[in-house]
Design a protein around this motif. Structure first.
Motif, PDB file in Angstrom:
ATOM      1  N   MET A   1       0.848  -1.353   0.039  1.00 30.34           N
ATOM      2  CA  MET A   1       0.037  -0.094  -0.001  1.00 30.34           C
ATOM      3  C   MET A   1       0.876   1.373   0.090  1.00 30.34           C
ATOM      4  O   MET A   1       1.944   1.245   0.668  1.00 30.34           O
ATOM      5  CB  MET A   1      -0.783   0.007   1.034  1.00 30.34           C
ATOM      6  N   LYS A   2       0.600   2.234  -0.864  1.00 30.49           N
ATOM      7  CA  LYS A   2       1.213   3.414  -0.871  1.00 30.49           C
ATOM      8  C   LYS A   2       0.979   4.422   0.464  1.00 30.49           C
ATOM      9  O   LYS A   2      -0.019   4.348   0.859  1.00 30.49           O
ATOM     10  CB  LYS A   2       0.743   4.061  -2.065  1.00 30.49           C
ATOM     11  N   GLU A   3       1.974   5.045   0.735  1.00 33.91           N
ATOM     12  CA  GLU A   3       1.963   6.232   1.693  1.00 33.91           C
ATOM     13  C   GLU A   3       1.003   7.385   1.521  1.00 33.91           C
ATOM     14  O   GLU A   3       0.875   7.499   0.548  1.00 33.91           O
ATOM     15  CB  GLU A   3       3.343   6.720   2.201  1.00 33.91           C
ATOM     16  N   LYS A   4       0.369   7.628   2.342  1.00 37.36           N
ATOM     17  CA  LYS A   4      -0.546   8.871   2.188  1.00 37.36           C
ATOM     18  C   LYS A   4       0.205  10.257   1.863  1.00 37.36           C
ATOM     19  O   LYS A   4       1.352  10.420   2.606  1.00 37.36           O
ATOM     20  CB  LYS A   4      -1.579   9.159   3.345  1.00 37.36           C
ATOM     21  N   LEU A   5      -0.338  11.282   1.086  1.00 36.86           N
ATOM     22  CA  LEU A   5       0.107  12.414   0.886  1.00 36.86           C
ATOM     23  C   LEU A   5      -1.038  13.260   0.777  1.00 36.86           C
ATOM     24  O   LEU A   5      -1.826  13.052  -0.052  1.00 36.86           O
ATOM     25  CB  LEU A   5       1.041  12.453  -0.407  1.00 36.86           C
ATOM     26  N   SER A   6      -1.032  14.513   1.439  1.00 36.63           N
ATOM     27  CA  SER A   6      -2.185  15.349   1.294  1.00 36.63           C
ATOM     28  C   SER A   6      -1.522  16.398   0.683  1.00 36.63           C
ATOM     29  O   SER A   6      -0.562  17.046   0.838  1.00 36.63           O
ATOM     30  CB  SER A   6      -2.529  15.878   2.825  1.00 36.63           C
ATOM     31  N   ILE A   7      -2.178  17.108  -0.516  1.00 29.55           N
ATOM     32  CA  ILE A   7      -2.145  18.205  -1.170  1.00 29.55           C
ATOM     33  C   ILE A   7      -3.317  19.251  -0.806  1.00 29.55           C
ATOM     34  O   ILE A   7      -4.456  19.009  -1.265  1.00 29.55           O
ATOM     35  CB  ILE A   7      -1.996  17.919  -2.825  1.00 29.55           C
ATOM     36  N   ILE A   8      -3.079  20.341  -0.291  1.00 27.29           N
ATOM     37  CA  ILE A   8      -3.885  21.269   0.124  1.00 27.29           C
ATOM     38  C   ILE A   8      -3.840  22.588  -0.734  1.00 27.29           C
ATOM     39  O   ILE A   8      -2.321  23.213  -0.686  1.00 27.29           O
ATOM     40  CB  ILE A   8      -3.677  21.496   1.904  1.00 27.29           C
ATOM     41  N   HIS A 130       7.715  14.593 -10.241  1.00 30.67           N
ATOM     42  CA  HIS A 130       7.368  13.964  -9.072  1.00 30.67           C
ATOM     43  C   HIS A 130       8.539  13.462  -8.129  1.00 30.67           C
ATOM     44  O   HIS A 130       8.599  13.564  -6.944  1.00 30.67           O
ATOM     45  CB  HIS A 130       6.309  12.937  -9.124  1.00 30.67           C
ATOM     46  N   ASP A 131       9.782  12.669  -8.916  1.00 34.95           N
ATOM     47  CA  ASP A 131      10.766  12.105  -8.098  1.00 34.95           C
ATOM     48  C   ASP A 131      11.595  13.532  -7.513  1.00 34.95           C
ATOM     49  O   ASP A 131      11.873  13.167  -6.487  1.00 34.95           O
ATOM     50  CB  ASP A 131      11.606  11.460  -9.194  1.00 34.95           C
ATOM     51  N   SER A 166      -4.208  19.986  -8.809  1.00 38.70           N
ATOM     52  CA  SER A 166      -4.401  18.702  -9.466  1.00 38.70           C
ATOM     53  C   SER A 166      -3.551  18.098 -10.092  1.00 38.70           C
ATOM     54  O   SER A 166      -3.123  16.875 -10.080  1.00 38.70           O
ATOM     55  CB  SER A 166      -5.657  18.804 -10.238  1.00 38.70           C
ATOM     56  N   GLN A 167      -2.626  18.823 -10.748  1.00 41.37           N
ATOM     57  CA  GLN A 167      -1.539  18.284 -11.609  1.00 41.37           C
ATOM     58  C   GLN A 167      -0.222  17.681 -10.790  1.00 41.37           C
ATOM     59  O   GLN A 167       0.405  16.655 -11.074  1.00 41.37           O
ATOM     60  CB  GLN A 167      -1.140  19.439 -12.737  1.00 41.37           C
ATOM     61  N   VAL A 168      -0.215  18.632  -9.856  1.00 39.34           N
ATOM     62  CA  VAL A 168       0.888  18.018  -8.584  1.00 39.34           C
ATOM     63  C   VAL A 168       0.637  16.674  -8.146  1.00 39.34           C
ATOM     64  O   VAL A 168       0.901  15.819  -7.859  1.00 39.34           O
ATOM     65  CB  VAL A 168       1.131  19.309  -7.568  1.00 39.34           C
ATOM     66  N   ALA A 169      -0.814  16.821  -7.659  1.00 38.04           N
ATOM     67  CA  ALA A 169      -1.579  15.729  -7.003  1.00 38.04           C
ATOM     68  C   ALA A 169      -1.319  14.418  -8.045  1.00 38.04           C
ATOM     69  O   ALA A 169      -0.999  13.270  -7.643  1.00 38.04           O
ATOM     70  CB  ALA A 169      -2.783  15.911  -6.562  1.00 38.04           C
ATOM     71  N   ILE A 170      -1.812  14.465  -9.148  1.00 35.79           N
ATOM     72  CA  ILE A 170      -1.680  13.376 -10.309  1.00 35.79           C
ATOM     73  C   ILE A 170      -0.400  12.868 -10.267  1.00 35.79           C
ATOM     74  O   ILE A 170      -0.097  11.698 -10.355  1.00 35.79           O
ATOM     75  CB  ILE A 170      -2.416  13.930 -11.576  1.00 35.79           C
ATOM     76  N   GLY A 171       0.716  13.849 -10.367  1.00 35.18           N
ATOM     77  CA  GLY A 171       2.014  13.537 -10.723  1.00 35.18           C
ATOM     78  C   GLY A 171       2.438  12.604  -9.312  1.00 35.18           C
ATOM     79  O   GLY A 171       3.050  11.480  -9.450  1.00 35.18           O
ATOM     80  N   MET A 172       2.335  13.069  -8.009  1.00 34.99           N
ATOM     81  CA  MET A 172       2.689  12.659  -6.854  1.00 34.99           C
ATOM     82  C   MET A 172       1.905  11.315  -6.631  1.00 34.99           C
ATOM     83  O   MET A 172       2.357  10.553  -6.002  1.00 34.99           O
ATOM     84  CB  MET A 172       2.448  13.352  -5.441  1.00 34.99           C
ATOM     85  N   SER A 173       0.747  11.033  -7.317  1.00 32.67           N
ATOM     86  CA  SER A 173      -0.064   9.511  -7.187  1.00 32.67           C
ATOM     87  C   SER A 173       0.662   8.522  -7.674  1.00 32.67           C
ATOM     88  O   SER A 173       0.214   7.253  -7.481  1.00 32.67           O
ATOM     89  CB  SER A 173      -1.343   9.920  -7.696  1.00 32.67           C
ATOM     90  N   LYS A 174       1.848   8.912  -8.432  1.00 33.68           N
ATOM     91  CA  LYS A 174       2.653   7.597  -8.846  1.00 33.68           C
ATOM     92  C   LYS A 174       3.408   7.105  -7.578  1.00 33.68           C
ATOM     93  O   LYS A 174       3.721   5.963  -7.777  1.00 33.68           O
ATOM     94  CB  LYS A 174       3.652   8.185  -9.916  1.00 33.68           C
ATOM     95  N   LEU A 175       3.561   7.654  -6.747  1.00 32.74           N
ATOM     96  CA  LEU A 175       4.563   7.683  -5.660  1.00 32.74           C
ATOM     97  C   LEU A 175       3.616   7.228  -4.321  1.00 32.74           C
ATOM     98  O   LEU A 175       3.802   6.525  -3.396  1.00 32.74           O
ATOM     99  CB  LEU A 175       5.628   8.366  -5.331  1.00 32.74           C
ATOM    100  N   TYR A 176       2.581   8.068  -4.351  1.00 34.38           N
ATOM    101  CA  TYR A 176       1.662   8.216  -2.947  1.00 34.38           C
ATOM    102  C   TYR A 176       0.129   7.993  -3.192  1.00 34.38           C
ATOM    103  O   TYR A 176      -0.435   8.151  -4.246  1.00 34.38           O
ATOM    104  CB  TYR A 176       1.847   9.579  -2.350  1.00 34.38           C
ATOM    105  N   ASP A 177      -0.475   7.494  -2.114  1.00 34.77           N
ATOM    106  CA  ASP A 177      -1.940   7.643  -2.114  1.00 34.77           C
ATOM    107  C   ASP A 177      -2.446   8.938  -1.637  1.00 34.77           C
ATOM    108  O   ASP A 177      -2.122   9.395  -0.657  1.00 34.77           O
ATOM    109  CB  ASP A 177      -2.646   6.644  -1.057  1.00 34.77           C
ATOM    110  N   THR A 178      -2.797   9.694  -2.784  1.00 35.65           N
ATOM    111  CA  THR A 178      -2.844  11.192  -2.764  1.00 35.65           C
ATOM    112  C   THR A 178      -4.326  11.676  -2.376  1.00 35.65           C
ATOM    113  O   THR A 178      -5.285  11.299  -3.079  1.00 35.65           O
ATOM    114  CB  THR A 178      -2.332  12.084  -4.094  1.00 35.65           C
ATOM    115  N   SER A 179      -4.619  12.448  -1.539  1.00 36.69           N
ATOM    116  CA  SER A 179      -5.656  13.436  -1.316  1.00 36.69           C
ATOM    117  C   SER A 179      -5.595  14.786  -1.522  1.00 36.69           C
ATOM    118  O   SER A 179      -4.667  15.348  -1.107  1.00 36.69           O
ATOM    119  CB  SER A 179      -6.226  13.100   0.154  1.00 36.69           C
ATOM    120  N   ILE A 180      -6.674  15.472  -2.238  1.00 34.89           N
ATOM    121  CA  ILE A 180      -6.705  16.736  -2.391  1.00 34.89           C
ATOM    122  C   ILE A 180      -7.720  17.529  -1.479  1.00 34.89           C
ATOM    123  O   ILE A 180      -8.902  16.999  -1.188  1.00 34.89           O
ATOM    124  CB  ILE A 180      -7.002  17.383  -3.700  1.00 34.89           C
TER     125      ILE A 180
END
Ligand SMILES: Nc1ncnc2c1ncn2[C@@H]1O[C@H](COP(=O)(O)OP(=O)(O)O)[C@@H](O)[C@H]1O
Ligand SMILES: CC(=O)N[C@@H](CCC(=O)OP(=O)(O)O)C(=O)O
Length: 259
Positions: A1-8, A130-131, A166-180
């Motif tokens: 499971m991917k780690e969570k990342l919040s984009i606010i 994202h990297d 939204s674009q940063v969240a989409i990019g980071m979702s390759k590495l994390y489980d992302t929530s906006i």
């Protein structure tokens, strides 16, 4: 499971109100887990442009950005707003680093092609590094993005802060489980813009089309929701929209967006 990342994301009205901004930043600083902040500042840009005798023109929630306006938004978003937010976060023991999309080549875009409207120096995001962004996160820094991207050829481009989010969240979702979390001054998407308690608690694609057709979604809400559905279709797990209190988990009066 991917780690969570919040984009606010915080919008212009919160930035304009010192009390709301400080209250939000405290909540943000105390938020558990890995996180990224994106801020707008459209209101401040309009205000400072007008002081300089430059008129602002918005079409479908997006700013027509000529060369002079680009100078203003670079100073306001990349300088004034971004650096103040970073300094306030430092005061709250959050090791923030302020970025435009040119920094660490984080967000590349292309100048929006002219169709019916010439938006000028406005960018449509093409890629998110994202990297590289993750290197900052892994090093313990909290990235704070403003609403500026670049084209890779030396040109900065104004990019709606909801789109950056939204674009940063989409990019980071390759590495994390992302929530906006789109934080703004209202309680969520409202059925009746004049009734702050008329929050639509859940919007899916079919209700979105319905609200659009009825004209209930307008102005700055247009790019926000457009970006929500783009994000959900491209790997982002959850999206919530409401006032800053929604970050406390004690408040369930906000809008949840799903496909
Ligand atoms: N149905 C709606 N519900 C809530 N806000 C709406 C709605 N339709 C239009 N809006 C407008 O969208 C604005 C939020 O978008 P925007 O100005 O881009 O916010 P921010 O920059 O603060 O994120 C609200 O202030 C409101 O005026
Ligand atoms: C292209 C475009 O419209 N860019 C936006 C960027 C700032 C922004 O999005 O700020 P808020 O979130 O405060 O509205 C603008 O210049 O207004």
């Amino acid at each position: 499971m991917k780690e969570k990342l919040s984009i606010i994301k915080i919008g212009g009205n919160i930035i304009e109100d010192e009390t709301s901004l400080q209250a939000f930043l405290k909540l943000f600083a105390n938020l558990e887990g890995k996180k990224i902040l994106v801020h707008g500042g459209g209101k401040r840009a309009t205000h400072i442009a007008s002081k300089l005798g430059i008129e602002s023109q918005m079409v479908n929630g997006r700013r027509i950005t000529d060369a002079e306006t680009l100078e203003v938004i670079t100073m306001v978003y990349g300088g004034l707003v971004n650096k103040n937010v970073v300094a306030k976060l430092q005061a709250l023991n959050t090791n923030a680093i302020g970025l435009t999309g040119a920094d660490i080549n984080s967000i590349q875009s292309v100048k929006r092609p002219v169709k019916d409207i010439d938006f000028g120096f406005v960018g449509d995001v093409e890629s998110v590094a994202h990297d590289s962004i993750d290197k900052l996160i892994q090093a313990g820094f909290t990235p704070v993005f403003c609403a500026i991207s670049h084209d890779g050829n030396g040109q900065l481009l104004n990019t709606n802060a909801d789109t950056i989010t939204s674009q940063v969240a989409i990019g980071m979702s390759k590495l994390y489980d992302t929530s906006i979390y789109y934080c703004f001054e209202l309680n969520g998407v409202l059925e009746d813009i004049n009734d702050k308690n008329s929050v639509v608690k859940h919007i899916d694609n079919s209700l979105y089309q319905d609200l659009l057709a009825k004209g209930i979604i307008a102005d700055g809400m247009l790019p926000k929701l457009e970006n929500c559905f783009a994000a959900l279709k491209n790997g982002v797990s959850t999206i919530n929209m409401g006032n800053t209190e929604m970050l406390t988990q004690e408040n369930d009066n906000f809008t949840k967006i799903t496909l």
